[in-house]
Design a protein around this motif. Structure first.
Motif, PDB file in Angstrom:
ATOM      1  N   UNK A   1      11.953   0.318  21.842  1.00 38.24           N
ATOM      2  CA  UNK A   1      10.912   0.901  20.992  1.00 38.24           C
ATOM      3  C   UNK A   1      11.503   1.400  19.675  1.00 38.24           C
ATOM      4  N   UNK A   2      12.704   1.953  19.715  1.00 37.41           N
ATOM      5  CA  UNK A   2      13.358   2.439  18.499  1.00 37.41           C
ATOM      6  C   UNK A   2      13.627   1.282  17.541  1.00 37.41           C
ATOM      7  N   UNK A   3      14.128   0.162  18.085  1.00 32.82           N
ATOM      8  CA  UNK A   3      14.383  -1.013  17.251  1.00 32.82           C
ATOM      9  C   UNK A   3      13.086  -1.531  16.638  1.00 32.82           C
ATOM     10  N   UNK A   4      12.041  -1.593  17.444  1.00 31.70           N
ATOM     11  CA  UNK A   4      10.763  -2.086  16.935  1.00 31.70           C
ATOM     12  C   UNK A   4      10.130  -1.084  15.972  1.00 31.70           C
ATOM     13  N   UNK A   5      10.401   0.198  16.159  1.00 34.27           N
ATOM     14  CA  UNK A   5       9.930   1.211  15.222  1.00 34.27           C
ATOM     15  C   UNK A   5      10.608   1.010  13.864  1.00 34.27           C
ATOM     16  N   UNK A   6      11.902   0.714  13.888  1.00 34.21           N
ATOM     17  CA  UNK A   6      12.644   0.462  12.653  1.00 34.21           C
ATOM     18  C   UNK A   6      12.094  -0.773  11.941  1.00 34.21           C
ATOM     19  N   UNK A   7      11.847  -1.838  12.712  1.00 28.73           N
ATOM     20  CA  UNK A   7      11.299  -3.054  12.118  1.00 28.73           C
ATOM     21  C   UNK A   7       9.890  -2.813  11.575  1.00 28.73           C
ATOM     22  N   UNK A   8       9.090  -2.054  12.318  1.00 34.33           N
ATOM     23  CA  UNK A   8       7.737  -1.741  11.856  1.00 34.33           C
ATOM     24  C   UNK A   8       7.792  -0.912  10.572  1.00 34.33           C
ATOM     25  N   UNK A   9       8.722   0.044  10.509  1.00 42.76           N
ATOM     26  CA  UNK A   9       8.865   0.866   9.299  1.00 42.76           C
ATOM     27  C   UNK A   9       9.173  -0.019   8.096  1.00 42.76           C
ATOM     28  N   UNK A  10      10.085  -0.967   8.267  1.00 45.01           N
ATOM     29  CA  UNK A  10      10.435  -1.862   7.170  1.00 45.01           C
ATOM     30  C   UNK A  10       9.227  -2.691   6.736  1.00 45.01           C
ATOM     31  N   UNK A  11       8.481  -3.207   7.716  1.00 44.02           N
ATOM     32  CA  UNK A  11       7.298  -3.999   7.398  1.00 44.02           C
ATOM     33  C   UNK A  11       6.215  -3.181   6.719  1.00 44.02           C
ATOM     34  N   UNK A  12       6.006  -1.957   7.190  1.00 44.17           N
ATOM     35  CA  UNK A  12       4.992  -1.078   6.594  1.00 44.17           C
ATOM     36  C   UNK A  12       5.410  -0.681   5.179  1.00 44.17           C
ATOM     37  N   UNK A  13       6.698  -0.400   4.987  1.00 50.42           N
ATOM     38  CA  UNK A  13       7.172  -0.065   3.643  1.00 50.42           C
ATOM     39  C   UNK A  13       6.978  -1.239   2.686  1.00 50.42           C
ATOM     40  N   UNK A  14       7.256  -2.435   3.173  1.00 50.13           N
ATOM     41  CA  UNK A  14       7.068  -3.630   2.344  1.00 50.13           C
ATOM     42  C   UNK A  14       5.588  -3.829   2.025  1.00 50.13           C
ATOM     43  N   UNK A  15       4.732  -3.627   3.026  1.00 48.54           N
ATOM     44  CA  UNK A  15       3.292  -3.750   2.819  1.00 48.54           C
ATOM     45  C   UNK A  15       2.808  -2.733   1.789  1.00 48.54           C
ATOM     46  N   UNK A  16       3.344  -1.530   1.863  1.00 49.83           N
ATOM     47  CA  UNK A  16       2.930  -0.473   0.937  1.00 49.83           C
ATOM     48  C   UNK A  16       3.254  -0.835  -0.508  1.00 49.83           C
ATOM     49  N   UNK A  17       4.366  -1.523  -0.725  1.00 46.40           N
ATOM     50  CA  UNK A  17       4.741  -1.888  -2.093  1.00 46.40           C
ATOM     51  C   UNK A  17       3.920  -3.051  -2.615  1.00 46.40           C
ATOM     52  N   UNK A  18       3.256  -3.776  -1.715  1.00 47.16           N
ATOM     53  CA  UNK A  18       2.500  -4.957  -2.124  1.00 47.16           C
ATOM     54  C   UNK A  18       0.988  -4.755  -2.050  1.00 47.16           C
ATOM     55  N   UNK A  19       0.534  -3.528  -1.965  1.00 45.00           N
ATOM     56  CA  UNK A  19      -0.910  -3.285  -1.818  1.00 45.00           C
ATOM     57  C   UNK A  19      -1.723  -3.713  -3.025  1.00 45.00           C
ATOM     58  N   UNK A  20      -1.221  -3.532  -4.205  1.00 47.88           N
ATOM     59  CA  UNK A  20      -1.982  -3.857  -5.411  1.00 47.88           C
ATOM     60  C   UNK A  20      -2.404  -5.331  -5.484  1.00 47.88           C
ATOM     61  N   UNK A  21      -1.483  -6.272  -5.278  1.00 47.24           N
ATOM     62  CA  UNK A  21      -1.882  -7.680  -5.426  1.00 47.24           C
ATOM     63  C   UNK A  21      -2.577  -8.257  -4.188  1.00 47.24           C
ATOM     64  N   UNK A  22      -3.077  -7.441  -3.255  1.00 45.27           N
ATOM     65  CA  UNK A  22      -3.634  -7.909  -1.996  1.00 45.27           C
ATOM     66  C   UNK A  22      -5.137  -8.165  -2.051  1.00 45.27           C
ATOM     67  N   UNK A  23      -5.687  -8.465  -3.171  1.00 44.40           N
ATOM     68  CA  UNK A  23      -7.136  -8.627  -3.301  1.00 44.40           C
ATOM     69  C   UNK A  23      -7.695  -9.721  -2.387  1.00 44.40           C
ATOM     70  N   UNK A  24      -7.036 -10.863  -2.288  1.00 45.44           N
ATOM     71  CA  UNK A  24      -7.598 -11.994  -1.546  1.00 45.44           C
ATOM     72  C   UNK A  24      -7.051 -12.109  -0.115  1.00 45.44           C
ATOM     73  N   UNK A  25      -6.206 -11.222   0.282  1.00 46.04           N
ATOM     74  CA  UNK A  25      -5.614 -11.283   1.619  1.00 46.04           C
ATOM     75  C   UNK A  25      -6.419 -10.450   2.612  1.00 46.04           C
ATOM     76  N   UNK A  26      -6.117 -10.571   3.915  1.00 43.80           N
ATOM     77  CA  UNK A  26      -6.855  -9.797   4.924  1.00 43.80           C
ATOM     78  C   UNK A  26      -6.761  -8.292   4.651  1.00 43.80           C
ATOM     79  N   UNK A  27      -7.708  -7.514   5.203  1.00 47.07           N
ATOM     80  CA  UNK A  27      -7.671  -6.075   4.993  1.00 47.07           C
ATOM     81  C   UNK A  27      -6.399  -5.455   5.568  1.00 47.07           C
ATOM     82  N   UNK A  28      -6.038  -4.309   5.046  1.00 47.01           N
ATOM     83  CA  UNK A  28      -4.824  -3.616   5.461  1.00 47.01           C
ATOM     84  C   UNK A  28      -4.837  -3.331   6.964  1.00 47.01           C
TER      85      UNK A  28
END
Length: 157
Positions: free
Chosen positions: A98-125
């Motif tokens: 779970x700790x490893x997957x938490x770390x991977x999820x954190x990285x993915x969520x951080x990446x998603x957070x930086x890309x929120x602006x250009x997400x107009x045509x992609x699926x909802x958050x």
């Protein structure tokens, strides 16, 4: 649709496990486990954070998801190292996963957070968060089960 059904069954199974564990804390014990109220408390905390994470992801609450992932990290570290909680080896292994997957999820969520602006045509958050957190949510459910002594939960129906 399938993911929603799997998520609902996982939440139900985990809830039943937590409810059954409340019948007696001795069920949280076993070889290498303390069976103490602190172990049961850790299981309860993991379950609460898992439910909070799931709810926030369903609502597309990115800052809330980031906060919950941050709260999970020290708890999972404590469970993995076995310093604060005396838990069975299976629970320690589940916590490490779970700790490893938490770390991977954190990285993915951080990446998603930086890309929120250009997400107009992609699926909802919310949809993206749910897809990103599926493995972590399942690992947390397994961890709760292991902390409570591996109670067997029979499928319904």
């Amino acid at each position: 649709m399938r993911n929603n059904v799997i998520r609902a069954l996982t939440v139900l199974a985990t809830t039943v496990s937590v409810a059954l564990a409340g019948v007696g804390t001795a069920s949280a014990g076993g070889p290498g486990g303390s069976g103490s109220s602190s172990t049961t408390s850790a299981a309860s905390t993991v379950q609460q954070l898992r439910d909070q994470l799931s709810s926030r992801a369903d609502n597309g609450n990115l800052p809330g998801v980031r906060s919950t992932i941050g709260e999970l990290d020290p708890l999972l570290t404590d469970l993995t190292q076995g310093k604060r909680y005396t838990v069975q080896t299976s629970a320690r292994n589940s916590a490490a996963t779970a700790k490893q997957e938490n770390t991977e999820a954190r990285q993915g969520v951080d990446k998603l957070a930086t890309q929120l602006e250009p997400r107009q045509s992609l699926p909802p958050v919310a949809g993206l968060l749910n897809a990103l957190l599926q493995r972590l949510l399942l690992s947390l459910s397994v961890l709760v089960n292991d902390l409570l002594g591996g109670l067997t939960v029979l499928p319904i129906g």
